[in-house]
Design a protein around this motif. Structure first.
Motif, PDB file in Angstrom:
ATOM      1  N   MET A   1      -9.139  20.789   2.043  1.00 47.13           N
ATOM      2  CA  MET A   1      -9.936  20.395   0.905  1.00 47.13           C
ATOM      3  C   MET A   1     -10.923  19.328   1.344  1.00 47.13           C
ATOM      4  SD  MET A   1      -8.689  18.716  -2.650  1.00 47.13           S
ATOM      5  CE  MET A   1      -9.254  19.631  -4.040  1.00 47.13           C
ATOM      6  N   GLY A   2     -12.133  19.413   0.886  1.00 49.94           N
ATOM      7  CA  GLY A   2     -13.179  18.454   1.239  1.00 49.94           C
ATOM      8  C   GLY A   2     -13.157  17.221   0.364  1.00 49.94           C
ATOM      9  N   PHE A   3     -14.052  16.336   0.652  1.00 52.53           N
ATOM     10  CA  PHE A   3     -14.212  15.099  -0.120  1.00 52.53           C
ATOM     11  C   PHE A   3     -14.890  15.423  -1.441  1.00 52.53           C
ATOM     12  CE2 PHE A   3     -16.664  11.219  -1.132  1.00 52.53           C
ATOM     13  CZ  PHE A   3     -15.614  10.326  -1.212  1.00 52.53           C
ATOM     14  N   THR A   4     -14.369  14.886  -2.528  1.00 56.24           N
ATOM     15  CA  THR A   4     -14.920  15.148  -3.853  1.00 56.24           C
ATOM     16  C   THR A   4     -15.910  14.058  -4.246  1.00 56.24           C
ATOM     17  OG1 THR A   4     -12.863  16.202  -4.512  1.00 56.24           O
ATOM     18  CG2 THR A   4     -14.341  15.519  -6.281  1.00 56.24           C
ATOM     19  N   LYS A   5     -17.090  14.454  -4.642  1.00 56.70           N
ATOM     20  CA  LYS A   5     -18.105  13.503  -5.073  1.00 56.70           C
ATOM     21  C   LYS A   5     -17.648  12.825  -6.362  1.00 56.70           C
ATOM     22  CE  LYS A   5     -22.878  13.035  -6.490  1.00 56.70           C
ATOM     23  NZ  LYS A   5     -24.154  13.686  -6.724  1.00 56.70           N
ATOM     24  N   ARG A   6     -17.845  11.504  -6.412  1.00 60.06           N
ATOM     25  CA  ARG A   6     -17.547  10.734  -7.617  1.00 60.06           C
ATOM     26  C   ARG A   6     -18.540   9.593  -7.690  1.00 60.06           C
ATOM     27  NH1 ARG A   6     -13.560   9.677  -3.850  1.00 60.06           N
ATOM     28  NH2 ARG A   6     -12.087  11.137  -4.673  1.00 60.06           N
ATOM     29  N   ALA A   7     -18.792   9.133  -8.875  1.00 61.71           N
ATOM     30  CA  ALA A   7     -19.730   8.025  -9.056  1.00 61.71           C
ATOM     31  C   ALA A   7     -19.153   6.764  -8.417  1.00 61.71           C
ATOM     32  CB  ALA A   7     -19.991   7.793 -10.540  1.00 61.71           C
ATOM     33  N   ALA A   8     -19.983   6.041  -7.687  1.00 63.05           N
ATOM     34  CA  ALA A   8     -19.544   4.818  -7.018  1.00 63.05           C
ATOM     35  C   ALA A   8     -19.033   3.802  -8.035  1.00 63.05           C
ATOM     36  CB  ALA A   8     -20.692   4.229  -6.214  1.00 63.05           C
ATOM     37  N   GLY A   9     -17.917   3.167  -7.704  1.00 64.22           N
ATOM     38  CA  GLY A   9     -17.395   2.103  -8.547  1.00 64.22           C
ATOM     39  C   GLY A   9     -16.720   2.567  -9.826  1.00 64.22           C
ATOM     40  N   THR A  10     -16.311   3.852  -9.903  1.00 64.77           N
ATOM     41  CA  THR A  10     -15.652   4.337 -11.117  1.00 64.77           C
ATOM     42  C   THR A  10     -14.204   4.701 -10.821  1.00 64.77           C
ATOM     43  OG1 THR A  10     -16.322   6.628 -10.737  1.00 64.77           O
ATOM     44  CG2 THR A  10     -17.804   5.249 -12.052  1.00 64.77           C
ATOM     45  N   GLY A  11     -13.382   4.630 -11.825  1.00 64.26           N
ATOM     46  CA  GLY A  11     -11.976   4.983 -11.695  1.00 64.26           C
ATOM     47  C   GLY A  11     -11.125   3.803 -11.257  1.00 64.26           C
ATOM     48  N   THR A  12      -9.818   4.013 -11.306  1.00 69.67           N
ATOM     49  CA  THR A  12      -8.860   2.991 -10.903  1.00 69.67           C
ATOM     50  C   THR A  12      -7.762   3.626 -10.067  1.00 69.67           C
ATOM     51  OG1 THR A  12      -7.415   3.268 -12.832  1.00 69.67           O
ATOM     52  CG2 THR A  12      -9.244   1.689 -13.048  1.00 69.67           C
ATOM     53  N   TYR A  13      -6.976   2.783  -9.407  1.00 64.75           N
ATOM     54  CA  TYR A  13      -5.799   3.238  -8.671  1.00 64.75           C
ATOM     55  C   TYR A  13      -4.783   2.101  -8.635  1.00 64.75           C
ATOM     56  CZ  TYR A  13      -7.789   0.635  -4.750  1.00 64.75           C
ATOM     57  OH  TYR A  13      -8.303  -0.350  -3.956  1.00 64.75           O
ATOM     58  N   LYS A  14      -3.517   2.452  -8.466  1.00 64.71           N
ATOM     59  CA  LYS A  14      -2.444   1.458  -8.425  1.00 64.71           C
ATOM     60  C   LYS A  14      -1.977   1.279  -6.980  1.00 64.71           C
ATOM     61  CE  LYS A  14      -1.011   2.479 -13.106  1.00 64.71           C
ATOM     62  NZ  LYS A  14       0.044   3.001 -13.978  1.00 64.71           N
ATOM     63  N   TRP A  15      -1.721   0.015  -6.625  1.00 61.93           N
ATOM     64  CA  TRP A  15      -1.313  -0.303  -5.255  1.00 61.93           C
ATOM     65  C   TRP A  15      -0.308  -1.444  -5.288  1.00 61.93           C
ATOM     66  CZ3 TRP A  15      -2.744   2.659  -1.265  1.00 61.93           C
ATOM     67  CH2 TRP A  15      -2.404   2.231   0.019  1.00 61.93           C
ATOM     68  N   PRO A  16       0.759  -1.375  -4.471  1.00 63.19           N
ATOM     69  CA  PRO A  16       1.771  -2.437  -4.470  1.00 63.19           C
ATOM     70  C   PRO A  16       1.246  -3.741  -3.866  1.00 63.19           C
ATOM     71  CG  PRO A  16       2.233  -0.818  -2.767  1.00 63.19           C
ATOM     72  CD  PRO A  16       1.076  -0.292  -3.547  1.00 63.19           C
ATOM     73  N   ALA A  17       1.672  -4.842  -4.462  1.00 63.33           N
ATOM     74  CA  ALA A  17       1.328  -6.179  -3.960  1.00 63.33           C
ATOM     75  C   ALA A  17       2.616  -6.956  -3.743  1.00 63.33           C
ATOM     76  CB  ALA A  17       0.441  -6.910  -4.952  1.00 63.33           C
ATOM     77  N   LYS A  18       2.686  -7.671  -2.628  1.00 67.26           N
ATOM     78  CA  LYS A  18       3.824  -8.542  -2.342  1.00 67.26           C
ATOM     79  C   LYS A  18       3.341  -9.979  -2.440  1.00 67.26           C
ATOM     80  CE  LYS A  18       6.283  -5.260   0.461  1.00 67.26           C
ATOM     81  NZ  LYS A  18       6.983  -4.956   1.676  1.00 67.26           N
ATOM     82  N   ILE A  19       3.980 -10.729  -3.329  1.00 69.63           N
ATOM     83  CA  ILE A  19       3.621 -12.127  -3.540  1.00 69.63           C
ATOM     84  C   ILE A  19       4.677 -12.973  -2.825  1.00 69.63           C
ATOM     85  CG2 ILE A  19       3.008 -13.889  -5.225  1.00 69.63           C
ATOM     86  CD1 ILE A  19       1.427 -11.115  -5.421  1.00 69.63           C
ATOM     87  N   LYS A  20       4.252 -13.688  -1.782  1.00 72.01           N
ATOM     88  CA  LYS A  20       5.162 -14.510  -0.973  1.00 72.01           C
ATOM     89  C   LYS A  20       4.973 -15.975  -1.345  1.00 72.01           C
ATOM     90  CE  LYS A  20       5.321 -13.778   3.395  1.00 72.01           C
ATOM     91  NZ  LYS A  20       4.985 -13.519   4.820  1.00 72.01           N
ATOM     92  N   THR A  21       6.032 -16.576  -1.908  1.00 75.05           N
ATOM     93  CA  THR A  21       5.987 -17.985  -2.291  1.00 75.05           C
ATOM     94  C   THR A  21       6.857 -18.780  -1.324  1.00 75.05           C
ATOM     95  OG1 THR A  21       5.743 -17.319  -4.599  1.00 75.05           O
ATOM     96  CG2 THR A  21       6.375 -19.609  -4.178  1.00 75.05           C
ATOM     97  N   PRO A  22       6.300 -19.801  -0.672  1.00 81.81           N
ATOM     98  CA  PRO A  22       7.081 -20.590   0.282  1.00 81.81           C
ATOM     99  C   PRO A  22       8.223 -21.342  -0.400  1.00 81.81           C
ATOM    100  CG  PRO A  22       4.732 -21.070   0.489  1.00 81.81           C
ATOM    101  CD  PRO A  22       4.916 -20.251  -0.743  1.00 81.81           C
ATOM    102  N   LEU A  23       9.346 -21.416   0.310  1.00 80.60           N
ATOM    103  CA  LEU A  23      10.519 -22.173  -0.135  1.00 80.60           C
ATOM    104  C   LEU A  23      10.841 -23.229   0.917  1.00 80.60           C
ATOM    105  CD1 LEU A  23      12.783 -19.164  -1.215  1.00 80.60           C
ATOM    106  CD2 LEU A  23      11.394 -20.619  -2.710  1.00 80.60           C
ATOM    107  N   ASP A  24      11.634 -24.199   0.559  1.00 80.20           N
ATOM    108  CA  ASP A  24      12.079 -25.196   1.526  1.00 80.20           C
ATOM    109  C   ASP A  24      12.764 -24.518   2.700  1.00 80.20           C
ATOM    110  OD1 ASP A  24      11.157 -27.241  -0.079  1.00 80.20           O
ATOM    111  OD2 ASP A  24      13.107 -27.657  -0.997  1.00 80.20           O
ATOM    112  N   GLY A  25      12.641 -25.124   3.859  1.00 82.09           N
ATOM    113  CA  GLY A  25      13.337 -24.626   5.043  1.00 82.09           C
ATOM    114  C   GLY A  25      12.594 -23.522   5.786  1.00 82.09           C
ATOM    115  N   GLY A  26      11.340 -23.290   5.435  1.00 81.63           N
ATOM    116  CA  GLY A  26      10.560 -22.290   6.159  1.00 81.63           C
ATOM    117  C   GLY A  26      10.815 -20.867   5.734  1.00 81.63           C
ATOM    118  N   HIS A  27      11.283 -20.654   4.514  1.00 80.42           N
ATOM    119  CA  HIS A  27      11.550 -19.310   4.000  1.00 80.42           C
ATOM    120  C   HIS A  27      10.571 -18.973   2.884  1.00 80.42           C
ATOM    121  CE1 HIS A  27      15.304 -19.270   6.250  1.00 80.42           C
ATOM    122  NE2 HIS A  27      15.514 -20.503   5.792  1.00 80.42           N
TER     123      HIS A  27
END
Length: 108
Positions: A1-27
């Motif tokens: 299947m080829g690349f499908t033309k779409r208007a630039a900057g339209t649509g959305t997608y979901k992607w996982p994010a990992k939020i790393k918060t520092p803790l005492d002791g270097g963890h």
């Protein structure tokens, strides 16, 4: 299947994010959420003054985000603005967007 033309900057997608918060002791406390990004027009991402400004325009939804009691917090611009005050959220969300562009995959 080829690349499908779409208007630039339209649509959305979901992607996982990992939020790393520092803790005492270097963890870290690592928390995951699913961010919904608005597709961006090529070259536009560098026109923002900061990562937080970019994320304000790019993040349009989320999943797996809750208060201290486990109650899900629905997406709103007001809540996003509160999250954007958290430097560790900004770092994690920016990394998630970058990973989505570079093809990084979530580990199972």
């Amino acid at each position: 299947m080829g690349f499908t033309k779409r208007a630039a900057g339209t649509g959305t997608y979901k992607w996982p994010a990992k939020i790393k918060t520092p803790l005492d002791g270097g963890h870290y406390q690592v928390e995951e959420m699913l961010l919904e990004f608005k597709r961006q027009e090529a070259g536009k991402t560098s026109s923002y003054k900061s990562d937080a400004d970019f994320l304000r325009a790019a993040v349009v939804g989320w999943e797996n985000y809750a208060d201290e009691n486990g109650k899900p917090i629905p997406f709103s611009l007001k809540e996003l603005d509160e999250l954007l005050k958290d430097e560790f959220f900004v770092i994690g969300a920016s990394q998630a967007f970058t990973d989505s562009l570079l093809g990084a995959r979530e580990k199972n």
